[in-house]
Design a protein around this motif. Structure first.
Motif, mmCIF file in Angstrom:
data_model
loop_
_atom_site.group_PDB
_atom_site.id
_atom_site.type_symbol
_atom_site.label_atom_id
_atom_site.label_comp_id
_atom_site.label_asym_id
_atom_site.label_seq_id
_atom_site.Cartn_x
_atom_site.Cartn_y
_atom_site.Cartn_z
ATOM 1 N N ALA A 237 -0.279 4.114 -9.065
ATOM 2 C CA ALA A 237 -0.660 4.638 -8.033
ATOM 3 C C ALA A 237 0.219 5.908 -7.431
ATOM 4 C CB ALA A 237 -1.115 3.675 -6.657
ATOM 5 N N VAL A 238 1.548 5.746 -7.769
ATOM 6 C CA VAL A 238 2.467 6.570 -7.110
ATOM 7 C C VAL A 238 2.907 7.345 -8.246
ATOM 8 C CG1 VAL A 238 4.396 6.835 -5.811
ATOM 9 C CG2 VAL A 238 2.951 4.923 -5.276
ATOM 10 N N ASN A 239 3.117 8.686 -7.805
ATOM 11 C CA ASN A 239 3.893 9.505 -8.988
ATOM 12 C C ASN A 239 5.301 9.907 -8.425
ATOM 13 O OD1 ASN A 239 1.540 9.714 -10.896
ATOM 14 N ND2 ASN A 239 0.629 11.045 -9.511
ATOM 15 N N ILE B 278 2.517 -8.153 -9.379
ATOM 16 C CA ILE B 278 1.453 -7.332 -9.503
ATOM 17 C C ILE B 278 1.198 -6.073 -8.851
ATOM 18 C CG2 ILE B 278 -1.012 -7.352 -9.309
ATOM 19 C CD1 ILE B 278 -0.527 -10.526 -10.271
ATOM 20 N N LEU B 279 1.752 -6.380 -7.577
ATOM 21 C CA LEU B 279 1.775 -5.117 -6.669
ATOM 22 C C LEU B 279 2.662 -3.959 -7.063
ATOM 23 C CD1 LEU B 279 1.529 -6.825 -3.170
ATOM 24 C CD2 LEU B 279 -0.253 -5.508 -4.246
ATOM 25 N N SER B 280 3.687 -4.283 -7.597
ATOM 26 C CA SER B 280 4.722 -3.446 -8.082
ATOM 27 C C SER B 280 4.144 -2.641 -9.350
ATOM 28 C CB SER B 280 6.147 -4.040 -8.545
ATOM 29 O OG SER B 280 6.698 -4.508 -7.531
ATOM 30 N N PHE B 281 3.367 -3.604 -10.194
ATOM 31 C CA PHE B 281 2.793 -2.884 -11.361
ATOM 32 C C PHE B 281 1.827 -2.064 -11.015
ATOM 33 C CE2 PHE B 281 -0.716 -3.685 -14.527
ATOM 34 C CZ PHE B 281 0.147 -2.968 -15.710
ATOM 35 N N ILE B 282 0.840 -2.387 -10.024
ATOM 36 C CA ILE B 282 -0.332 -1.526 -9.817
ATOM 37 C C ILE B 282 0.333 -0.159 -8.933
ATOM 38 C CG2 ILE B 282 -2.214 -1.372 -8.097
ATOM 39 C CD1 ILE B 282 -2.598 -4.440 -8.435
ATOM 40 N N ILE C 200 0.954 -1.209 0.153
ATOM 41 C CA ILE C 200 -0.123 -0.066 -0.014
ATOM 42 C C ILE C 200 0.931 1.386 0.166
ATOM 43 C CG2 ILE C 200 -1.659 1.347 1.161
ATOM 44 C CD1 ILE C 200 -2.775 -1.270 2.471
ATOM 45 N N PRO C 201 0.789 2.034 -1.136
ATOM 46 C CA PRO C 201 1.872 3.177 -1.058
ATOM 47 C C PRO C 201 1.861 4.308 -0.085
ATOM 48 C CG PRO C 201 0.603 2.870 -3.421
ATOM 49 C CD PRO C 201 -0.232 1.885 -2.129
ATOM 50 N N GLN C 202 0.644 4.285 0.476
ATOM 51 C CA GLN C 202 0.551 5.486 1.753
ATOM 52 C C GLN C 202 1.205 4.865 2.903
ATOM 53 O OE1 GLN C 202 -1.892 4.442 -0.435
ATOM 54 N NE2 GLN C 202 -2.407 6.437 -1.719
#
Length: 218
Positions: A99-101, A91-95, A48-50
């Motif tokens: 999601a993250v800039n 897949i999480l790296s791809f997503i 989760i990026p946040q």
């Protein structure tokens, strides 16, 4: 009757897989499934990026920790854990790339050949190194060595895929640096990631393998 026959066939197939994959520390199928499930939950939370749980800041370096649950799944559950956890990692790296800039590798990870493929290879390579080495040395020592080697190779594969599949973009982003030149700059972080993975997996397996469902347990 057909349903029972299918169940028997599936059960026999699972038993053959378990018999084939003797490297897995966890012997019991239900515990393997449980371990893979827990590992996937950890990966999702770390991805989760946040939350930023999948990364560790050491000075100017940002080290990834996402590969550590994958290694645990590989060592404890064998080939099945290697495939499922490493695929989820990719897949999480791809997503996350969408999601993250601002991440320097985000543009590259939008290509599954740069995000998913090297993670899958990482899982299988970790499994192969562990399955070979644990036949010659203790399981705990094999885990530490395999974790270091696989983690080290993982970094080279990820950056390598960036240059293979997005060469011109990579040259532009990394200011003209070629693959080997860039890896030379990143080598201290790569070695630190591998060392952390080796120590953690060594300690985890040293403790957890004492549990009854594990190989070498009481």
């Amino acid at each position: 009757m057909k349903l029972i026959a299918h169940y028997v066939k599936i059960n026999q197939m699972v038993e053959k897989i378990l018999e084939f994959d003797k490297s897995a520390i966890v012997r019991d199928l239900k515990y393997r499934i449980l371990f893979i499930t827990v590992t996937c939950i950890f990966l999702i939370l770390m991805g989760i990026p946040q939350l930023h749980l999948g990364y560790l800041r050491v000075g100017q370096k940002s080290l990834t920790l996402m590969h550590i649950p994958v290694l645990a799944a590989v060592f404890f559950t064998g080939l099945s854990g290697a495939f499922i956890s490493s695929l989820l990692f990719g897949i999480l790296s791809f997503i996350s790339a969408f999601a993250v800039n601002g991440g320097i590798l985000s543009d590259f990870f939008m290509n599954p050949l740069c995000s998913v493929l090297p993670r899958l290879l990482f899982g299988f390579i970790a499994w192969w190194i562990f399955s070979v080495s644990c036949k010659r040395i203790t399981v705990v020592l094999s885990a530490g060595i395999s974790a270091f080697a696989a983690s080290f190779l993982h970094s080279f594969m990820v950056i390598g895929s960036v240059y293979v599949f997005s060469y011109h973009r990579a040259i532009q982003i990394f200011k003209g640096a070629g693959y080997f030149e860039l890896m030379q700059k990143l080598i201290s972080g790569v070695l630190l990631e591998a060392f952390i993975a080796a120590v953690l997996l060594f300690l985890i397996i040293l403790i957890v393998r004492k549990i009854k469902p594990c190989k070498g347990g009481n």
